[in-house]
Design a protein around this motif. Structure first.
Motif, PDB file in Angstrom:
ATOM      1  N   HIS A 132       0.791  23.803 -23.225  1.00  0.00           N
ATOM      2  CA  HIS A 132       1.418  24.383 -24.423  1.00  0.00           C
ATOM      3  C   HIS A 132       2.630  25.210 -24.020  1.00  0.00           C
ATOM      4  O   HIS A 132       2.564  25.939 -23.030  1.00  0.00           O
ATOM      5  N   PRO A 133       3.754  25.121 -24.803  1.00  0.00           N
ATOM      6  CA  PRO A 133       4.973  25.842 -24.402  1.00  0.00           C
ATOM      7  C   PRO A 133       4.842  27.371 -24.407  1.00  0.00           C
ATOM      8  O   PRO A 133       5.583  28.040 -23.696  1.00  0.00           O
ATOM      9  N   ASN A 134       3.935  27.913 -25.201  1.00  0.00           N
ATOM     10  CA  ASN A 134       3.775  29.378 -25.227  1.00  0.00           C
ATOM     11  C   ASN A 134       2.532  29.777 -24.443  1.00  0.00           C
ATOM     12  O   ASN A 134       1.527  30.183 -25.017  1.00  0.00           O
ATOM     13  N   GLN A 172      10.898  31.581 -20.627  1.00  0.00           N
ATOM     14  CA  GLN A 172      12.328  31.634 -20.971  1.00  0.00           C
ATOM     15  C   GLN A 172      12.674  32.819 -21.858  1.00  0.00           C
ATOM     16  O   GLN A 172      13.778  33.352 -21.787  1.00  0.00           O
ATOM     17  N   THR A 173      11.782  33.199 -22.760  1.00  0.00           N
ATOM     18  CA  THR A 173      12.186  34.140 -23.817  1.00  0.00           C
ATOM     19  C   THR A 173      11.342  35.414 -23.903  1.00  0.00           C
ATOM     20  O   THR A 173      11.483  36.157 -24.864  1.00  0.00           O
ATOM     21  N   PRO A 220       9.708  41.216 -33.100  1.00  0.00           N
ATOM     22  CA  PRO A 220      10.396  40.155 -33.839  1.00  0.00           C
ATOM     23  C   PRO A 220       9.741  38.779 -33.897  1.00  0.00           C
ATOM     24  O   PRO A 220      10.180  37.964 -34.679  1.00  0.00           O
ATOM     25  N   SER A 221       8.725  38.468 -33.118  1.00  0.00           N
ATOM     26  CA  SER A 221       8.229  37.088 -33.094  1.00  0.00           C
ATOM     27  C   SER A 221       6.711  37.066 -33.193  1.00  0.00           C
ATOM     28  O   SER A 221       6.035  37.725 -32.420  1.00  0.00           O
ATOM     29  N   GLU A 248       7.506  34.876 -13.993  1.00  0.00           N
ATOM     30  CA  GLU A 248       8.010  33.694 -14.715  1.00  0.00           C
ATOM     31  C   GLU A 248       7.757  32.467 -13.856  1.00  0.00           C
ATOM     32  O   GLU A 248       8.340  32.339 -12.792  1.00  0.00           O
ATOM     33  N   SER A 286      -0.105  30.744 -27.423  1.00  0.00           N
ATOM     34  CA  SER A 286       0.169  31.287 -28.740  1.00  0.00           C
ATOM     35  C   SER A 286       0.685  30.144 -29.594  1.00  0.00           C
ATOM     36  O   SER A 286       1.749  29.610 -29.339  1.00  0.00           O
ATOM     37  N   SER A 305       4.696  34.495 -32.594  1.00  0.00           N
ATOM     38  CA  SER A 305       4.020  33.838 -31.466  1.00  0.00           C
ATOM     39  C   SER A 305       4.266  34.571 -30.152  1.00  0.00           C
ATOM     40  O   SER A 305       3.397  34.586 -29.295  1.00  0.00           O
ATOM     41  N   HIS A 306       5.455  35.193 -30.015  1.00  0.00           N
ATOM     42  CA  HIS A 306       5.758  35.859 -28.737  1.00  0.00           C
ATOM     43  C   HIS A 306       5.376  37.341 -28.741  1.00  0.00           C
ATOM     44  O   HIS A 306       5.314  37.958 -27.687  1.00  0.00           O
ATOM     45  N   SER A 315       8.317  28.195 -22.835  1.00  0.00           N
ATOM     46  CA  SER A 315       9.047  29.071 -23.766  1.00  0.00           C
ATOM     47  C   SER A 315       8.765  30.548 -23.473  1.00  0.00           C
ATOM     48  O   SER A 315       9.650  31.399 -23.556  1.00  0.00           O
ATOM     49  N   GLN A 365      11.515  38.215 -22.440  1.00  0.00           N
ATOM     50  CA  GLN A 365      12.303  39.458 -22.466  1.00  0.00           C
ATOM     51  C   GLN A 365      12.789  39.798 -23.870  1.00  0.00           C
ATOM     52  O   GLN A 365      12.664  40.920 -24.334  1.00  0.00           O
ATOM     53  N   GLY A 366      13.377  38.791 -24.518  1.00  0.00           N
ATOM     54  CA  GLY A 366      13.980  39.019 -25.831  1.00  0.00           C
ATOM     55  C   GLY A 366      12.972  39.261 -26.935  1.00  0.00           C
ATOM     56  O   GLY A 366      13.293  39.848 -27.964  1.00  0.00           O
ATOM     57  N   HIS A 367      11.760  38.809 -26.727  1.00  0.00           N
ATOM     58  CA  HIS A 367      10.758  38.886 -27.785  1.00  0.00           C
ATOM     59  C   HIS A 367       9.789  40.049 -27.630  1.00  0.00           C
ATOM     60  O   HIS A 367       8.901  40.236 -28.455  1.00  0.00           O
TER      61      HIS A 367
END
Lengths: 223, 296
Positions: free
Chosen positions: A107-109, A55-56, A19-20, A98, A128, A22-23, A52, A58-60
């Motif tokens: 950078h956040p990613n 934080q995310t 779904p992402s 994590e 990313s 960048s991720h 980021s 797992q979902g990505h």
């Protein structure tokens, strides 16, 4: 202007499994950069996530995306979502951590990969930046730290300090790149055992140029 | 001397005006020179992207469901609603919305999509394009050109402001996609390169400040609906530019404004799953249910 996006296909593309970008797609690219710099298949990989990514992830699907990159799968490969399992079967132990602190490369990613196989240890800090495009901002290879500007492509050419032709080889490569693949930065780092020539290129490498480099400069790494 | 990318919209527009070439043509020529690929290969690569985008639209309108169940099935509902013939904003508009939603639902369901410029914003461009295909009776060549034009504008946006939600918020993703779609729609409709640039400026200006606040950090809610708005906004912006409206702020300055706004967004609103809709009681409850932990 960072100038990370060198091709219209960085914007219209990549074709990928959601779904992402960048991720997921970017994470595949980070895994792949790790594998390329390691110059083969590692036995153990520890992935440190920041901001980021922490934080995310797992979902990505960031975990399986990085595993897919380490396995050298393209971003639209059906095997991407099951890459963690496939990596395990291939004998690669991949762990994810994590991290609570800020990204060491700003950078956040951010993902920092530690790749090893018992003999060699390599660290790759990458981020990313969007749309599946990544930057590699720090590399530790042969106990040497290299800090590229970030945007790909990056060329690394490690030569042993015992090699009498190391000067000539470096000059030859520099001249070749000047003619066929202009660069904006060129750094040389050295310790007792190794000298590494690093180049930040302006445009993506043409297929023919890459083939020439891989054929004529043993050990060269083109990310 | 080697060729590098266009750095400013103004440079691209002036080059098009001077040479009398369409922006799509300049982008193709640029790609051929910098990549070392043949024109045919560059063209076919974009054609393959177009085919992938079409497949996603078709798959989404048949109905998909994401693993979490948060998204999926809206494109089917919109299609059925359109067939009743009572849409408020018109069938053309809702056709674009349907395509946009269909694509993003496929993305959320971990299907194959083409990132344009990102996966989270992958519905906006197909939303516009596959509607225009019918509206303007575009052939394949024109549709491929649409993507080169959109990509040309996108490169300049991406290099000057960025396209990641984690860095610049949703304005950098859906906002950029909407700007690219508006510019390419103008060229497809026979507008001038300058009008394309104006349309891009309108579209981005209208979405300036849009935050990235995905529930549970997943590219589902509100991403799918935001793509519907991205497509609709692109069409409004393109129509206004074609009508002769002009942007008071030059397109390049709009892009740098987006960059600055993005830098000023707090981290809660940049794809961390913490603020905005993700931070609501319902958003947090969904996160708990899916991942079993709250966000700090």
């Amino acid at each position: 202007m960072a100038g990370n996006y060198r091709s219209v296909f960085d914007i219209i593309g990549p074709i990928m499994i959601g779904p992402s970008s960048s991720h997921t797609a970017g994470a595949v690219a980070i895994g792949k950069a790790g594998r390329t710099i390691f110059n083969g298949q590692p036995k153990r990989v520890v992935v440190h996530y920041y901001e980021s990514f922490a934080q995310t992830h797992q979902g990505h699907g960031t975990d399986y995306a990085i595993a897919a990159g380490i396995m050298n799968f393209p971003a639209d490969d059906d095997r991407v979502p099951i890459a963690r399992q496939l990596a395990k079967e291939a004998g690669i132990d991949i762990r994810f951590v994590e991290e609570a602190g800020p990204s060491p490369i700003g950078h956040p990613n951010t993902a920092v990969l530690n790749l090893s196989d018992g003999q060699q240890q390599v660290e790759v800090a990458a981020c990313s930046v969007g749309g599946g495009v990544i930057e590699v901002r720090q590399i530790k290879l042969y106990d040497l730290t290299i800090k590229p500007t970030g945007p790909l492509p990056i060329i690394l050419y490690p030569v042993k300090t015992t090699d009498e032709r190391r000067e000539i080889k470096g000059l030859q490569l520099t001249e070749f790149l000047r003619m066929h693949a202009p660069f904006k930065q060129n750094v040389v780092v050295e310790n007792q055992a190794w000298r590494i020539f690093e180049f930040d290129l302006i445009n993506y490498l043409h297929a023919g140029t890459k083939k020439h480099l891989l054929g004529n400069y043993p050990g060269i790494i083109c990310i | 001397m080697y060729l590098t990318m266009y750095e400013r919209i103004e440079e691209l527009v002036q080059d098009a005006e001077k040479s009398g070439k369409a922006i799509s043509e300049l982008v193709i020529e640029h790609e051929v020179q910098t990549s070392g690929m043949s024109r045919e290969d560059v063209w076919n690569k974009m054609k393959h992207n177009l085919e992938t985008m079409r497949a996603a639209v078709e798959r989404g309108e048949k109905g998909v469901k994401s693993m979490t169940g948060l998204t999926g099935g809206q494109a089917v509902k919109i299609k059925a609603y359109r067939e009743q013939g009572h849409t408020l904003s018109g069938d053309i508009m809702m056709q674009a919305v349907q395509n946009a939603v269909a694509t993003n639902e496929v993305n959320a369901a971990m299907g194959v999509i083409c990132a344009t410029p990102t996966a989270g914003s992958s519905g906006t461009l197909p939303g516009v394009l596959f509607m225009l295909e019918k509206r303007l009776k575009m052939n394949e060549e024109q549709m491929v050109r649409f993507l080169f034009t959109a990509g040309g504008f996108g490169m300049i946006i991406a290099n000057n402001a960025g396209i990641a939600g984690a860095s610049g918020g949703c304005q950098a993703e859906v906002g950029s996609a909407s700007g690219m779609g508006a510019a390419a729609a103008v060229e497809a409709a026979g507008g001038s390169p300058r009008q394309s640039a104006t349309a891009m400026a309108f579209a981005i200006s209208n979405l300036l400040g849009l935050v990235c606040d995905p529930i549970a950090g997943l590219v589902e809610v509100p991403c799918v609906n935001r793509n519907a708005v991205g497509s609709a906004n692109a069409l409004v912006a393109a129509d206004m530019a074609l009508a002769g409206c002009t942007s008071i702020i030059p397109p390049d300055e709009v892009i740098s404004a987006m960059d600055k706004v993005g830098r000023n967004l707090p981290r809660e609103l940049r794809e961390t799953g913490l603020g905005g809709l993700a931070g609501t009681p319902t958003g947090q409850a969904i996160r708990m249910k899916i991942f079993g932990k709250e966000m700090d």
